[in-house]
Design an enzyme around this catalytic site. Sequence first.
Site, PDB file in Angstrom:
ATOM      1  N   CYS A  72       0.865  -1.198   0.000  1.00  0.00           N
ATOM      2  CA  CYS A  72       0.000   0.000   0.000  1.00  0.00           C
ATOM      3  C   CYS A  72       0.894   1.238   0.000  1.00  0.00           C
ATOM      4  O   CYS A  72       0.649   2.217  -0.721  1.00  0.00           O
ATOM      5  CB  CYS A  72      -0.899   0.042   1.234  1.00  0.00           C
ATOM      6  SG  CYS A  72      -1.720  -1.505   1.661  1.00  0.00           S
ATOM      7  N   CYS A  75       2.260   2.985  -3.216  1.00  0.00           N
ATOM      8  CA  CYS A  75       1.427   3.961  -3.931  1.00  0.00           C
ATOM      9  C   CYS A  75       1.059   5.156  -3.050  1.00  0.00           C
ATOM     10  O   CYS A  75       0.995   6.282  -3.524  1.00  0.00           O
ATOM     11  CB  CYS A  75       0.144   3.306  -4.425  1.00  0.00           C
ATOM     12  SG  CYS A  75       0.426   2.097  -5.736  1.00  0.00           S
ATOM     13  N   HIS A  76       0.763   4.893  -1.773  1.00  0.00           N
ATOM     14  CA  HIS A  76       0.194   5.938  -0.910  1.00  0.00           C
ATOM     15  C   HIS A  76       1.186   6.559   0.069  1.00  0.00           C
ATOM     16  O   HIS A  76       0.797   7.428   0.854  1.00  0.00           O
ATOM     17  CB  HIS A  76      -0.991   5.375  -0.113  1.00  0.00           C
ATOM     18  CG  HIS A  76      -2.139   4.880  -0.951  1.00  0.00           C
ATOM     19  ND1 HIS A  76      -2.959   5.727  -1.657  1.00  0.00           N
ATOM     20  CD2 HIS A  76      -2.593   3.623  -1.195  1.00  0.00           C
ATOM     21  CE1 HIS A  76      -3.888   5.016  -2.293  1.00  0.00           C
ATOM     22  NE2 HIS A  76      -3.674   3.732  -2.034  1.00  0.00           N
ATOM     23  N   CYS A 110      -8.190  -2.109  -4.158  1.00  0.00           N
ATOM     24  CA  CYS A 110      -6.752  -1.870  -4.307  1.00  0.00           C
ATOM     25  C   CYS A 110      -5.996  -3.195  -4.346  1.00  0.00           C
ATOM     26  O   CYS A 110      -5.057  -3.350  -5.115  1.00  0.00           O
ATOM     27  CB  CYS A 110      -6.224  -1.007  -3.150  1.00  0.00           C
ATOM     28  SG  CYS A 110      -6.496   0.765  -3.420  1.00  0.00           S
ATOM     29  N   CYS A 173     -35.233  -0.107  12.026  1.00  0.00           N
ATOM     30  CA  CYS A 173     -34.132   0.508  12.777  1.00  0.00           C
ATOM     31  C   CYS A 173     -34.652   1.750  13.500  1.00  0.00           C
ATOM     32  O   CYS A 173     -34.306   2.030  14.644  1.00  0.00           O
ATOM     33  CB  CYS A 173     -33.020   0.934  11.838  1.00  0.00           C
ATOM     34  SG  CYS A 173     -32.619  -0.258  10.548  1.00  0.00           S
ATOM     35  N   CYS A 176     -36.189   1.806  17.113  1.00  0.00           N
ATOM     36  CA  CYS A 176     -35.283   1.844  18.263  1.00  0.00           C
ATOM     37  C   CYS A 176     -34.411   3.099  18.225  1.00  0.00           C
ATOM     38  O   CYS A 176     -34.333   3.838  19.193  1.00  0.00           O
ATOM     39  CB  CYS A 176     -34.409   0.599  18.303  1.00  0.00           C
ATOM     40  SG  CYS A 176     -35.348  -0.878  18.782  1.00  0.00           S
ATOM     41  N   HIS A 177     -33.739   3.344  17.091  1.00  0.00           N
ATOM     42  CA  HIS A 177     -32.651   4.320  17.100  1.00  0.00           C
ATOM     43  C   HIS A 177     -33.075   5.773  16.905  1.00  0.00           C
ATOM     44  O   HIS A 177     -32.333   6.674  17.254  1.00  0.00           O
ATOM     45  CB  HIS A 177     -31.589   3.931  16.072  1.00  0.00           C
ATOM     46  CG  HIS A 177     -30.894   2.649  16.446  1.00  0.00           C
ATOM     47  ND1 HIS A 177     -30.124   2.541  17.565  1.00  0.00           N
ATOM     48  CD2 HIS A 177     -30.883   1.434  15.864  1.00  0.00           C
ATOM     49  CE1 HIS A 177     -29.639   1.308  17.651  1.00  0.00           C
ATOM     50  NE2 HIS A 177     -30.099   0.606  16.636  1.00  0.00           N
ATOM     51  N   ARG A 214     -22.051  -5.245  12.753  1.00  0.00           N
ATOM     52  CA  ARG A 214     -23.029  -4.640  13.666  1.00  0.00           C
ATOM     53  C   ARG A 214     -24.423  -4.611  13.042  1.00  0.00           C
ATOM     54  O   ARG A 214     -25.425  -4.948  13.665  1.00  0.00           O
ATOM     55  CB  ARG A 214     -22.556  -3.234  14.031  1.00  0.00           C
ATOM     56  CG  ARG A 214     -23.497  -2.404  14.832  1.00  0.00           C
ATOM     57  CD  ARG A 214     -23.667  -2.905  16.232  1.00  0.00           C
ATOM     58  NE  ARG A 214     -24.920  -3.631  16.413  1.00  0.00           N
ATOM     59  CZ  ARG A 214     -25.263  -4.237  17.546  1.00  0.00           C
ATOM     60  NH1 ARG A 214     -24.450  -4.246  18.587  1.00  0.00           N
ATOM     61  NH2 ARG A 214     -26.413  -4.853  17.642  1.00  0.00           N
ATOM     62  N   CYS A 218     -28.044  -6.407  14.272  1.00  0.00           N
ATOM     63  CA  CYS A 218     -29.330  -5.771  14.549  1.00  0.00           C
ATOM     64  C   CYS A 218     -30.431  -6.370  13.666  1.00  0.00           C
ATOM     65  O   CYS A 218     -31.561  -6.535  14.110  1.00  0.00           O
ATOM     66  CB  CYS A 218     -29.247  -4.253  14.372  1.00  0.00           C
ATOM     67  SG  CYS A 218     -28.637  -3.401  15.869  1.00  0.00           S
TER      68      CYS A 218
END
Lengths: 257, 146
Positions: A72, A75-76, A110, A173, A176-177, A214, A218
């Site tokens: 990586c 290039c970066h 990449c 979602c 609840c959120h 995550r 849920c």
Amino acid sequence: MKLLGCIAVLTTLAGAAVAAEIPQAERRSGYSFMTADTEAMQDEDTANPGMLWVLDGEALWKRRAGAADKACADCHNDARASMKGVAAHYPAFEKTLGRPVDLEQRINLCRTNHQQASPFAYESRDLLALSAYVARQSRGMPIEAGSDPKLAPFVEKGRELFMQRQGQLNLGCINCHDDNWDKKLAGSAITQAHPTGYPLYRLEWQSLGSLQRRLRACITGVRAQAYDWGSPELVELELYLMSRAQGMKMEAPAVRP
Amino acid sequence: MAIITSFAAALLGLPWTAAAQGVRPYSVVGDAVPESLTGTRGDAARGRALLVERASTCILCHSGPFPEQKFQGDLAPNLSGSGGRWSEGQLRLRLVDASRLNAATIMPSYYRVDGLNRVGTSWRGKPILSAEQIEDIVAYLATLRD
């Protein structure tokens, strides 16, 4: 008795009609719902287990891989400069695909295009390590994802997915959120679902995990069919959540209970 | 509008019969399902044990007279006294399909298999609770009189 019942029903109806987005001034990171001990664990690099993945990621950043035999860093260069603020813009629009990709997908693009190596599996140690290392370079910077006008239709799809009721428990979602974030579900705080800290270390997982992990948890929680890893739906949800959190500070790698 | 219609239907006391497979037919009269889903009375002790189990999902949202349970929710009314507020038939409809009383409710419909979206394969085609389980919980709730 019957009449009393009807009045009770009407009152609940009025109460249920609120369902609104969270005002700017009331937005709170999952961090502010935690105990002081868990907050301290996130704040102290030496106590934050997520830093182990960041260190692995730094090593991987410099390691050559694939038929191109490139790292990586070839290039970066130095990630501390080149990757500063990058994660705060993801998911981002990818021209060749005509749709948004998340940070993990960008890293794998990449790998395949520039390193000519095989993509890492979702939730593999290497992919979590590299994404934690890249995300760490945005710590403290404001989230800016979703402002590219080409992303607008995908943000909108994510918003629809956030609102849709699903699963055997028939919950969205939003139930609840947005509507109940100040309450407790079986004793655990329901947060506002701002994805400020991913990938993050969850004490319950005993591991670092991605935002996709995550979201799948849920979705399974309401007994719905989890979307596949890397599916457009999960990326649209990630994008909507990030744009909903615009201006909030990046915390990766965060710690959560 | 849908709320008004089903609400009006409830007021008029129109009976309604569940057509879906996976659940036995039952009749709604007013805001209640007056008859037991199994034809017999449930067992209150089994009902209590089931209600506080995580798998039944009740105390994810509700709290109640369960001092031994450390983790209870506060998304929904405390269940203490529900047997004083509601008849068995009214409690039964609240469990079977609370959305018939309040279309915007977050309380799941425990005895329904149709009209749901993207249900996971392990749960598809089955109600959350069986008729027997619902009768046990109704029998227990009916004992909660403050």
